[in-house]
Each structure stands twice: as C-alpha cells, then as structure tokens.
Design a protein around this motif. Structure first.
Motif, short mmCIF file in Angstrom:
data_model
loop_
_atom_site.label_atom_id
_atom_site.label_comp_id
_atom_site.label_asym_id
_atom_site.label_seq_id
_atom_site.Cartn_x
_atom_site.Cartn_y
_atom_site.Cartn_z
N ARG A 39 82.82 72.44 30.85
CA ARG A 39 82.74 71.45 31.94
C ARG A 39 83.32 72.01 33.23
O ARG A 39 82.75 71.83 34.30
CB ARG A 39 83.49 70.18 31.55
CG ARG A 39 82.72 69.29 30.61
CD ARG A 39 83.46 67.96 30.44
NE ARG A 39 82.65 67.01 29.73
CZ ARG A 39 81.79 66.19 30.31
NH1 ARG A 39 81.64 66.18 31.60
NH2 ARG A 39 81.08 65.35 29.59
N ARG A 40 84.45 72.68 33.13
CA ARG A 40 85.08 73.26 34.32
C ARG A 40 84.18 74.32 34.95
O ARG A 40 84.01 74.36 36.16
CB ARG A 40 86.44 73.85 33.93
CG ARG A 40 87.30 74.24 35.08
CD ARG A 40 88.73 74.62 34.68
NE ARG A 40 88.82 75.63 33.64
CZ ARG A 40 89.18 75.38 32.38
NH1 ARG A 40 89.48 74.16 31.98
NH2 ARG A 40 89.23 76.36 31.50
N ILE A 41 83.56 75.14 34.12
CA ILE A 41 82.68 76.20 34.62
C ILE A 41 81.42 75.60 35.25
O ILE A 41 80.98 76.05 36.32
CB ILE A 41 82.34 77.19 33.48
CG1 ILE A 41 83.60 78.00 33.13
CG2 ILE A 41 81.17 78.10 33.87
CD1 ILE A 41 83.52 78.73 31.81
N LEU A 46 78.14 74.54 39.94
CA LEU A 46 77.44 73.59 40.80
C LEU A 46 78.00 73.63 42.22
O LEU A 46 77.25 73.57 43.20
CB LEU A 46 77.55 72.17 40.23
CG LEU A 46 76.77 71.91 38.94
CD1 LEU A 46 77.10 70.52 38.38
CD2 LEU A 46 75.27 72.07 39.15
N ARG A 47 79.32 73.75 42.32
CA ARG A 47 79.97 73.78 43.63
C ARG A 47 79.59 75.02 44.43
O ARG A 47 79.39 74.97 45.64
CB ARG A 47 81.49 73.69 43.46
CG ARG A 47 82.25 73.51 44.77
CD ARG A 47 83.76 73.45 44.56
NE ARG A 47 84.34 74.66 44.05
CZ ARG A 47 84.51 75.78 44.76
NH1 ARG A 47 84.11 75.84 46.01
NH2 ARG A 47 85.05 76.84 44.23
N THR A 48 79.46 76.16 43.73
CA THR A 48 79.21 77.43 44.42
C THR A 48 77.75 77.86 44.41
O THR A 48 77.40 78.91 44.95
CB THR A 48 80.04 78.55 43.77
OG1 THR A 48 79.63 78.72 42.40
CG2 THR A 48 81.54 78.25 43.85
N GLY A 49 76.88 77.06 43.77
CA GLY A 49 75.47 77.44 43.70
C GLY A 49 75.19 78.49 42.64
O GLY A 49 74.14 79.12 42.65
N GLY A 50 76.12 78.67 41.70
CA GLY A 50 75.94 79.65 40.63
C GLY A 50 74.96 79.17 39.58
O GLY A 50 74.57 77.99 39.53
N GLU A 127 75.70 58.24 18.25
CA GLU A 127 74.72 57.83 19.25
C GLU A 127 75.19 56.62 20.07
O GLU A 127 74.87 56.49 21.25
CB GLU A 127 73.37 57.53 18.60
CG GLU A 127 72.23 57.53 19.58
CD GLU A 127 70.87 57.68 18.92
OE1 GLU A 127 69.91 57.94 19.67
OE2 GLU A 127 70.76 57.56 17.69
N ALA A 128 75.99 55.75 19.47
CA ALA A 128 76.46 54.54 20.17
C ALA A 128 77.32 54.86 21.38
O ALA A 128 77.38 54.08 22.32
CB ALA A 128 77.23 53.65 19.20
N ILE A 129 77.99 56.00 21.40
CA ILE A 129 78.85 56.35 22.55
C ILE A 129 78.27 57.49 23.37
O ILE A 129 78.82 57.84 24.41
CB ILE A 129 80.29 56.69 22.12
CG1 ILE A 129 80.35 57.98 21.28
CG2 ILE A 129 80.94 55.52 21.40
CD1 ILE A 129 81.75 58.53 21.07
N TYR A 130 77.16 58.07 22.91
CA TYR A 130 76.59 59.22 23.61
C TYR A 130 76.02 58.83 24.97
O TYR A 130 75.40 57.79 25.12
CB TYR A 130 75.47 59.88 22.78
CG TYR A 130 74.96 61.12 23.44
CD1 TYR A 130 75.63 62.31 23.30
CD2 TYR A 130 73.85 61.08 24.28
CE1 TYR A 130 75.19 63.45 23.94
CE2 TYR A 130 73.41 62.21 24.93
CZ TYR A 130 74.09 63.39 24.76
OH TYR A 130 73.68 64.51 25.43
N GLY A 131 76.26 59.69 25.95
CA GLY A 131 75.69 59.48 27.27
C GLY A 131 75.65 60.78 28.04
O GLY A 131 76.37 61.72 27.72
N ASN A 132 74.81 60.85 29.03
CA ASN A 132 74.72 62.03 29.89
C ASN A 132 75.53 61.81 31.15
O ASN A 132 75.85 60.68 31.52
CB ASN A 132 73.26 62.31 30.27
CG ASN A 132 72.44 62.69 29.07
OD1 ASN A 132 71.85 61.85 28.43
ND2 ASN A 132 72.41 63.96 28.74
N ASP A 133 75.85 62.90 31.81
CA ASP A 133 76.51 62.85 33.11
C ASP A 133 76.13 64.11 33.88
O ASP A 133 75.26 64.86 33.44
CB ASP A 133 78.04 62.67 32.97
CG ASP A 133 78.71 63.77 32.17
OD1 ASP A 133 78.25 64.93 32.21
OD2 ASP A 133 79.73 63.49 31.52
N ALA A 134 76.78 64.36 34.98
CA ALA A 134 76.43 65.51 35.84
C ALA A 134 76.60 66.84 35.12
O ALA A 134 75.95 67.82 35.45
CB ALA A 134 77.26 65.48 37.11
#
Length: 189
Positions: A39-41, A46-50, A127-134
């Motif tokens: 997640r950190r990477i 995303l911040r640096t366009g990598g 599946e009940a708690i699964y979700g997507n994010d950025a």
C-alpha cells in the motif's frame, strides 16, 4: 545466519480480508506495527507517476516490497515487545507465484534467514467486508487466489497458520492477542 524474532507476529491474507483494520486497532492500542509495504509503495508510485504497481510493472513492485520487508524487519530487531506485521516476506513468494514468476534466490534466502513467530495469523477471504479503494483494485476472485498462494507460501516456509475468525475487529484483536500470549489489558489505551 538466521534471525529469529518470536515477538514478530505476521497477519496476512488476501486483499480486503481485514488485515489492515486489525493492524490499525493494534497500533491504536500502542503495539509496534509495520504497515503493509504494498500500500505504501502504491501510494508513492501514484504520487510520483511510477509504474511499480500490481497493475503495472509487477516485478519492480515485488522487488520494492522485498527491499522494504527486509529493511523493516531489520529496523525492528531491537524491539522485544510484540510487533505486528501487515504481511511478511513469505507473502512475496506467494505473490511471485500468483503473477506467474519465478521466486528469485535472494527472496528464498531471506525467507529462510528472517524468521517471524512460528504462528502466522491468516485473514480468510470474506466477501461481506471486501471492497476496493485507490490502492486495492483486485476483484474478489483475485483476493481468494492471493489468499491461497500466500497460505501455501507460509506453509512451505514452515509456519503454523491460524485462521482469524470472521468476526468484528475487536473480536479479532482479542483472538490475536490471546493466541500470541499478549496481555490485552496491559496494552489497552
């Protein structure tokens, strides 16, 4: 030379299974922890366009996670209290297999050298708690495949897997602390 840290506890599993939420609650209670490197990477890329992400250059992504995992392990070897890791080095063997790549020898060597507590907590697909994010864009089927690859990697590395209950985060925290032999009331804030 092996570096064995019985106070280093890994919480792993596929994406969206509640690992990070569990780690966040443990951190809020004052326990040292290690954020998931992926997640950190991804945020940094995303911040640096990598392009070193799961959707981009997967090998570069794996290599960055590998470097981070070794560095974070080594940086915490002086701690003698429980430390909770959101994933560990064997996750990267599972990831390599998931993306259809060979496991590089330095990764195999690191998994043998850097040893966490033998008990590894695995968050099952839920599946009940699964979700997507950025940062998490995989679908639930890929989350299940990731879970399966990771379980195999830890089992092959000689760890004892303990599945987390499908329960609320507080119940999961209590379960982890009890199984890790940690006094919850001593650390509660």
């Amino acid at each position: 030379m092996k570096i064995e840290r019985p106070n280093f506890f890994v919480i792993t599993g596929g994406p969206g299974s509640g690992k990070t939420t569990l780690i966040d609650v443990l951190a809020a209670r004052g326990f040292p922890h290690v954020e998931e490197a992926g997640r950190r990477i991804i945020r940094e890329q995303l911040r640096t366009g990598g392009n070193a992400t799961h959707e981009g250059d997967r090998l570069a992504f794996r290599d960055l996670m590998f470097t981070d995992a070794v560095q974070t392990f080594e940086a915490r070897t002086g701690l003698h209290t429980p430390v909770f890791f959101d994933r560990g080095l064997p996750d990267l063997i599972g990831y390599s297999r998931l993306i259809g790549e060979e496991v590089p020898p330095p990764l195999k060597e690191a998994v043998t050298r850097y040893r966490y507590n033998n008990t590894v907590f695995v968050a099952p697909p839920w599946e009940a708690i699964y979700g997507n994010d950025a940062e998490r864009k995989q679908d639930f089927a890929e989350a299940v495949a990731t879970h399966d690859a990771i379980r195999t990697a830890y089992r092959d590395a000689g760890y004892a897997l303990v599945e987390l209950p499908r329960a609320g985060v507080e119940a999961r925290v209590d379960f982890v602390l009890m199984r890790a032999g940690v006094q919850a009331e001593r650390r509660a804030r």
